[in-house]
Design an enzyme around this catalytic site. Sequence first.
Site, PDB file in Angstrom:
ATOM      1  N   ALA A 109       1.150  -0.994  -0.013  1.00  0.00           N
ATOM      2  CA  ALA A 109      -0.095  -0.095  -0.304  1.00  0.00           C
ATOM      3  C   ALA A 109       1.128   0.696   0.243  1.00  0.00           C
ATOM      4  CB  ALA A 109      -0.930  -0.112   1.142  1.00  0.00           C
ATOM      5  N   ALA A 111       1.735   4.245  -1.933  1.00  0.00           N
ATOM      6  CA  ALA A 111       0.910   5.945  -2.339  1.00  0.00           C
ATOM      7  C   ALA A 111       1.297   6.554  -0.559  1.00  0.00           C
ATOM      8  CB  ALA A 111      -0.045   6.383  -3.535  1.00  0.00           C
ATOM      9  N   PRO A 112       1.910   7.989  -1.344  1.00  0.00           N
ATOM     10  CA  PRO A 112       2.476   8.438  -2.265  1.00  0.00           C
ATOM     11  C   PRO A 112       3.453   8.158  -1.927  1.00  0.00           C
ATOM     12  CG  PRO A 112       2.556   9.935  -0.061  1.00  0.00           C
ATOM     13  CD  PRO A 112       1.334   8.536   0.100  1.00  0.00           C
ATOM     14  N   GLY A 113       4.576   7.300  -1.540  1.00  0.00           N
ATOM     15  CA  GLY A 113       5.441   6.643  -1.751  1.00  0.00           C
ATOM     16  C   GLY A 113       6.321   6.984  -0.668  1.00  0.00           C
ATOM     17  N   GLY A 114       6.143   7.235   0.680  1.00  0.00           N
ATOM     18  CA  GLY A 114       6.816   7.819   1.585  1.00  0.00           C
ATOM     19  C   GLY A 114       7.972   6.115   2.368  1.00  0.00           C
ATOM     20  N   LYS A 115       7.395   5.096   2.010  1.00  0.00           N
ATOM     21  CA  LYS A 115       7.720   4.214   2.901  1.00  0.00           C
ATOM     22  C   LYS A 115       8.409   3.463   1.694  1.00  0.00           C
ATOM     23  CE  LYS A 115       5.350   3.442   7.200  1.00  0.00           C
ATOM     24  NZ  LYS A 115       4.882   4.675   7.521  1.00  0.00           N
ATOM     25  N   ARG A 137      -3.842   7.623  -7.518  1.00  0.00           N
ATOM     26  CA  ARG A 137      -2.795   7.218  -6.041  1.00  0.00           C
ATOM     27  C   ARG A 137      -2.011   6.514  -6.852  1.00  0.00           C
ATOM     28  NH1 ARG A 137      -3.666   9.020  -1.301  1.00  0.00           N
ATOM     29  NH2 ARG A 137      -2.565   7.269  -0.319  1.00  0.00           N
ATOM     30  N   CYS A 230      -0.984   4.363  10.962  1.00  0.00           N
ATOM     31  CA  CYS A 230      -0.573   5.533  11.591  1.00  0.00           C
ATOM     32  C   CYS A 230      -1.673   6.050  12.552  1.00  0.00           C
ATOM     33  CB  CYS A 230      -0.799   6.966  10.098  1.00  0.00           C
ATOM     34  SG  CYS A 230      -1.986   7.700   9.842  1.00  0.00           S
TER      35      CYS A 230
HETATM   36  N1  SAM Z   1       3.047   3.670   2.239  1.00  0.00           N
HETATM   37  C1  SAM Z   1       2.258   5.078   1.899  1.00  0.00           C
HETATM   38  C2  SAM Z   1       3.399   6.036   2.191  1.00  0.00           C
HETATM   39  O1  SAM Z   1       4.610   5.919   3.253  1.00  0.00           O
HETATM   40  O2  SAM Z   1       3.558   6.850   1.954  1.00  0.00           O
HETATM   41  C3  SAM Z   1       1.140   5.621   3.057  1.00  0.00           C
HETATM   42  C4  SAM Z   1       0.050   4.217   2.346  1.00  0.00           C
HETATM   43  S1  SAM Z   1      -1.161   4.903   2.994  1.00  0.00           S
HETATM   44  C5  SAM Z   1      -1.759   4.547   5.162  1.00  0.00           C
HETATM   45  C6  SAM Z   1      -2.242   3.057   2.538  1.00  0.00           C
HETATM   46  C7  SAM Z   1      -2.782   3.685   1.565  1.00  0.00           C
HETATM   47  O3  SAM Z   1      -3.503   2.257   0.839  1.00  0.00           O
HETATM   48  C8  SAM Z   1      -3.671   4.131  -0.050  1.00  0.00           C
HETATM   49  O4  SAM Z   1      -3.091   4.865  -0.886  1.00  0.00           O
HETATM   50  C9  SAM Z   1      -4.781   3.499   0.072  1.00  0.00           C
HETATM   51  O5  SAM Z   1      -5.675   3.677  -1.603  1.00  0.00           O
HETATM   52  C10 SAM Z   1      -4.250   2.559   0.006  1.00  0.00           C
HETATM   53  N2  SAM Z   1      -5.533   0.997   0.084  1.00  0.00           N
HETATM   54  C11 SAM Z   1      -7.042   1.417   0.523  1.00  0.00           C
HETATM   55  N3  SAM Z   1      -7.792   0.446   0.578  1.00  0.00           N
HETATM   56  C12 SAM Z   1      -6.718  -0.427   0.450  1.00  0.00           C
HETATM   57  C13 SAM Z   1      -7.297  -2.377   0.222  1.00  0.00           C
HETATM   58  N4  SAM Z   1      -8.584  -2.646   0.372  1.00  0.00           N
HETATM   59  N5  SAM Z   1      -6.358  -2.966  -0.284  1.00  0.00           N
HETATM   60  C14 SAM Z   1      -4.962  -2.332  -0.266  1.00  0.00           C
HETATM   61  N6  SAM Z   1      -4.662  -0.664   0.027  1.00  0.00           N
HETATM   62  C15 SAM Z   1      -5.268   0.121   0.313  1.00  0.00           C
END
Ligand code: SAM
Length: 447
Positions: A109, A111-115, A137, A230
């Site tokens: 998961a 986006a936006p890409g930090g990890k 995204r 988070c």
């Molecule tokens: N790891 C990212 C970063 O460091 O920038 C932040 C990720 S954010 C907390 C969670 C992500 O999970 C979102 O981009 C969202 O679109 C995605 N997401 C939402 N529902 C999901 C699902 N059922 N399966 C997989 N990813 C999902």
Amino acid sequence: MSILPGAYMRRMQDILGEDYPRYEASFDSPAARGLIVNTAKTTQDVFDRLFTMPTRPLSYFEKGRRLLSEDKVGGDPLHAAGLYYMQDPGAMSAVAALPEVKGRVLDVAAAPGGKTIAAALTGNEAFVVANEVNFPRAKVLLQNVERMGLTNVAVTSLPPRDFARYTPESFDMIIADLPCSGEGMFRKEPQAVSAWNENINLMNAERQKEILSDVLPALKEGGTLLYSTCTYAPEENEEIVAYLIEKYGMRLLPPKKEVLAVTAPAMSVNGLDLTNARRFYPFIEEGEGQFFAILQKPGERIYTTKSIPTKVSINEERRVRDFLSRNLSAEIPVINKQGEDYYAVHPLARTLPLRYLSEGVRLGELSGGKFLPHHNLFTAYGGYFKNKEDLSLSDPRLDDYLRGLEIDAKNCSDGYVAVTVEGHSLGGGKCVEGRIKNHYPKGLRTR
Ligand code: SAM
């Protein structure tokens, strides 16, 4: 704290006890900003010389900085050149806690890409598949990966279960930074407070379990899972870790000691000692809330790779390589074709039968026998271009270039040219009789 929901406050008081007033007091300060220095593109010393806003190094992540300014960075040419990525210091703690990043990594998961960016920079010999199921995204994720010029990242936009189906037991590490109730973001994003209700934690916990069950078969035996959120809700944190231990026989591993020092232990659930899972609180260290756990799948990890042939003909490859060797001083090991585009791909990408949105660095396409370079070729390999036009930060042409205007050429000769800022690749253009035709993408231009 009147803006916080009563039920949420009562739960936090139970969890934090005598620390609760310190948590509440953290809302009196603005959210802490941070950035990751792109050490694939620059060094910390050069970054310090060029970046004028005040920063403080993080004790627990050598690439991370606390940004001690509220100024916007959007228009900063160093940001446009991918010298850094903005990320809150709390979110950095999860990847910073990993003892190593190696082999094939899936950020499920992303986006936006930090990890993804932190992981790709930490394990520069690792190959990261950055996946984001939400397509708009995923495009933002791709743009960030391209801006940073990373050569060890591919991007996909697939439902998590596709990894279990097409790439079972293939990844050495999975990063699962999953959608959550966002309680740790309450200070930074007030809309997370209004979205909160008493059912939201269980709803998120169900989705987290579902995503983990879908994706875990793609992790190799003995492989590592980094689980993070988070939020502060035990249902989405400790209870998920307990679920992974009890249902999948996973083993909780200790984080790096620098991260232990700035985080609090997770609470015990079902009699399990979860102190190696960690809670990042703004009253211990500056940053927004984060929870993470590093877990190992049972079994023994074996590094195996079986190569999948590329889809590029000998003739096409010769023409692409001909352009590259005339223009670049770098060797590109593997080239593959996807649609009309050619990509420089990490060798480990060719061991995973995945439908990539981007398989690596998008080099460009052949049109009417000519090779047309893509912006990503310049962001990733601009430093290796033989024909370069370097712009200093005080050069008025820099602003013009970022606005998409044609600029005067002072150093380059006719042909494709990499435009760099203080020696760091920014974009490209075509030099014709003393002028550079601007190839900086329209969507990225400042005005
Ligand atoms: N790891 C990212 C970063 O460091 O920038 C932040 C990720 S954010 C907390 C969670 C992500 O999970 C979102 O981009 C969202 O679109 C995605 N997401 C939402 N529902 C999901 C699902 N059922 N399966 C997989 N990813 C999902």
